[in-house]
Design a protein around this motif. Structure first.
Motif, PDB file in Angstrom:
ATOM      1  N   UNK A   1      38.469  19.244 -31.831  1.00 35.34           N
ATOM      2  CA  UNK A   1      37.475  18.499 -31.445  1.00 35.34           C
ATOM      3  C   UNK A   1      36.444  17.832 -32.685  1.00 35.34           C
ATOM      4  N   UNK A   2      35.601  16.992 -31.732  1.00 37.61           N
ATOM      5  CA  UNK A   2      34.608  15.488 -32.729  1.00 37.61           C
ATOM      6  C   UNK A   2      33.969  16.818 -33.534  1.00 37.61           C
ATOM      7  N   UNK A   3      33.969  18.143 -32.831  1.00 38.03           N
ATOM      8  CA  UNK A   3      32.645  19.108 -33.740  1.00 38.03           C
ATOM      9  C   UNK A   3      33.647  19.805 -34.810  1.00 38.03           C
TER      10      UNK A   3
ATOM     11  N   UNK B   1      38.745  17.423 -21.567  1.00 34.41           N
ATOM     12  CA  UNK B   1      39.245  17.529 -23.301  1.00 34.41           C
ATOM     13  C   UNK B   1      38.991  16.906 -23.870  1.00 34.41           C
ATOM     14  N   UNK B   2      39.107  15.119 -23.478  1.00 32.24           N
ATOM     15  CA  UNK B   2      38.865  14.317 -24.158  1.00 32.24           C
ATOM     16  C   UNK B   2      37.892  14.223 -24.839  1.00 32.24           C
ATOM     17  N   UNK B   3      36.981  13.962 -24.021  1.00 30.70           N
ATOM     18  CA  UNK B   3      36.067  14.323 -23.995  1.00 30.70           C
ATOM     19  C   UNK B   3      35.381  15.411 -25.527  1.00 30.70           C
ATOM     20  N   UNK B   4      35.730  17.038 -25.175  1.00 27.63           N
ATOM     21  CA  UNK B   4      35.432  17.573 -26.644  1.00 27.63           C
ATOM     22  C   UNK B   4      36.102  16.951 -27.646  1.00 27.63           C
ATOM     23  N   UNK B   5      37.144  16.206 -27.243  1.00 26.50           N
ATOM     24  CA  UNK B   5      37.659  15.607 -28.569  1.00 26.50           C
ATOM     25  C   UNK B   5      36.623  14.315 -29.689  1.00 26.50           C
ATOM     26  N   UNK B   6      35.884  14.101 -28.530  1.00 24.63           N
ATOM     27  CA  UNK B   6      35.231  12.835 -28.726  1.00 24.63           C
ATOM     28  C   UNK B   6      33.904  12.496 -28.771  1.00 24.63           C
ATOM     29  N   UNK B   7      33.307  13.823 -28.623  1.00 25.03           N
ATOM     30  CA  UNK B   7      31.998  14.099 -28.858  1.00 25.03           C
ATOM     31  C   UNK B   7      31.606  15.848 -28.725  1.00 25.03           C
ATOM     32  N   UNK B   8      30.652  15.449 -30.226  1.00 27.52           N
ATOM     33  CA  UNK B   8      29.835  17.078 -31.454  1.00 27.52           C
ATOM     34  C   UNK B   8      29.821  17.235 -30.549  1.00 27.52           C
ATOM     35  N   UNK B   9      30.207  18.698 -30.308  1.00 31.54           N
ATOM     36  CA  UNK B   9      29.826  19.753 -28.619  1.00 31.54           C
ATOM     37  C   UNK B   9      30.900  21.068 -29.088  1.00 31.54           C
ATOM     38  N   UNK B  10      30.733  22.148 -28.630  1.00 35.61           N
ATOM     39  CA  UNK B  10      31.511  22.483 -28.262  1.00 35.61           C
ATOM     40  C   UNK B  10      31.491  24.402 -29.598  1.00 35.61           C
ATOM     41  N   UNK B  11      31.248  25.262 -29.538  1.00 36.33           N
ATOM     42  CA  UNK B  11      31.780  26.847 -30.045  1.00 36.33           C
ATOM     43  C   UNK B  11      32.846  26.237 -32.176  1.00 36.33           C
TER      44      UNK B  11
ATOM     45  N   UNK C   1      24.017  20.076 -40.592  1.00 38.30           N
ATOM     46  CA  UNK C   1      24.239  19.641 -38.875  1.00 38.30           C
ATOM     47  C   UNK C   1      24.582  20.470 -37.504  1.00 38.30           C
ATOM     48  N   UNK C   2      23.844  21.304 -38.448  1.00 39.95           N
ATOM     49  CA  UNK C   2      23.105  22.213 -36.918  1.00 39.95           C
ATOM     50  C   UNK C   2      21.460  20.923 -36.322  1.00 39.95           C
ATOM     51  N   UNK C   3      21.234  20.727 -37.114  1.00 37.55           N
ATOM     52  CA  UNK C   3      20.132  20.042 -37.116  1.00 37.55           C
ATOM     53  C   UNK C   3      20.251  18.625 -36.657  1.00 37.55           C
ATOM     54  N   UNK C   4      21.729  18.123 -36.948  1.00 36.74           N
ATOM     55  CA  UNK C   4      21.920  16.619 -36.256  1.00 36.74           C
ATOM     56  C   UNK C   4      22.344  16.837 -35.122  1.00 36.74           C
ATOM     57  N   UNK C   5      23.204  18.040 -35.076  1.00 38.37           N
ATOM     58  CA  UNK C   5      24.018  18.176 -34.046  1.00 38.37           C
ATOM     59  C   UNK C   5      23.544  19.669 -32.721  1.00 38.37           C
ATOM     60  N   UNK C   6      22.757  19.161 -32.067  1.00 34.46           N
ATOM     61  CA  UNK C   6      22.210  20.032 -31.359  1.00 34.46           C
ATOM     62  C   UNK C   6      22.525  21.656 -30.114  1.00 34.46           C
ATOM     63  N   UNK C   7      24.307  20.318 -30.431  1.00 31.89           N
ATOM     64  CA  UNK C   7      25.698  20.573 -29.458  1.00 31.89           C
ATOM     65  C   UNK C   7      25.882  21.464 -29.551  1.00 31.89           C
TER      66      UNK C   7
END
Length: 296
Positions: A282-284, A84-94, A115-121
């Motif tokens: 989340x970071x995302x 969960x902390x990684x989800x908050x700190x890492x730009x990923x997810x739906x 944004x989608x180009x720069x953050x593929x996750x």
């Protein structure tokens, strides 16, 4: 249950570190506090878990069984919290956003495509909806609506400028029909109605007359449920259409379309992104919000 969980974590730390002193140092507390916590756990369970001597610390049979039972679960909880902390700190997810067709096309997509180009996750779901959807119930991360249509308990940030509406027609259509001089004249002219999918009613045409808003229910041969379809039908000469002016900027410049009744045109408030909590989920989501934020 809350006390048991805290005590169990402390107990496992003592076992892992091999001493009360080391476990206390890791937790940032005193050795006596850790010792008392384990004693409280033993008293509640009515079982001795540790054999204590001045030189050693060993598990009893009950202690060994308890470690075997709870250690995997505690590790799973710790791993889950780290994720969960990684989800908050890492730009990923739906990220799921509800918005009307025009907002998605003219506001969201131009800003979020990079944004989608720069953050593929980061995965993005843009769902067309003209209703005031309950974003929490429908599991949306956010919704987009014009200012004034958002519940007061929502967090809202501006993401666009105001947008002016326009009545458009093809140059060919105006060769067949005289341009309306006032909004009421539209009642005698062929118009293209937009039927909102989530409402089932035709979208009213709103005009500013003597500083008051007036709604007109126009008639015509054609009803569509997409604003781009209305523009295309107008281009093809099937009637007058009522759309945001910025949607047809290119066609107006190319003189494929013209506007009428500009004096009566109404300007709607800009769009807002709204969501249920100030807590960054989340970071995302934080990146999405920052990309959409309107900067004058």
């Amino acid at each position: 249950m809350r006390e048991n969980l805290t005590d169990l974590v402390t107990f496992l730390s003592v076992v892992k570190e091999g001493s009360f002193t080391k476990a206390a140092a890791k937790a940032g507390t005193s050795q006596s506090a850790v010792s008392q916590t384990v004693s409280n756990l033993e008293q509640r369970l009515k079982l001795k878990l540790l054999n204590r001597t001045t030189r050693s610390l060993t598990l009893t049979e009950a202690g060994e069984k308890l470690v075997a039972l709870i250690n995997p679960a505690i590790e799973d909880i710790s791993t889950g919290l780290e994720q969960l902390i990684n989800l908050r700190d890492t730009p990923a997810g739906t990220i799921r956003i509800s918005a009307d067709e025009y907002a998605i096309q003219q506001v969201l997509w131009p800003k979020l495509a990079p944004v989608l180009k720069n953050y593929p996750d980061i995965k993005l779901e843009l769902i067309t909806d003209y209703g005031l959807v309950d974003i929490a119930k429908e599991r949306f991360d956010a919704g987009v609506r014009r200012g004034g249509l958002i519940a007061k308990d929502m967090i809202a940030i501006p993401i666009s400028a105001e947008h002016q509406m326009a009545v458009i027609a093809s140059t060919e259509l105006l060769k067949q029909y005289s341009a309306p001089a006032q909004p009421a004249d539209l009642l005698q002219l062929p118009c293209i109605n937009l039927q909102l999918p989530t409402h089932g009613d035709n979208f009213p045409w709103v005009f500013k007359i003597a500083d008051h808003e007036h709604k007109i229910r126009v008639k015509g041969q054609l009803v569509v449920n997409g604003i781009n379809q209305a523009v295309q039908a107008a281009l093809d000469g099937y009637g007058f259409a009522y759309v945001p002016r910025t949607l047809v900027t290119t066609q107006l410049q190319q003189q494929k379309l013209v506007t009428v009744l500009d004096h009566y045109a109404i300007t709607y408030p800009g769009y807002y992104l709204y969501y249920t909590s100030r807590l960054q989920s989340s970071a995302a989501f934080s990146i999405i919000v920052n990309a959409l934020r309107y900067r004058r």
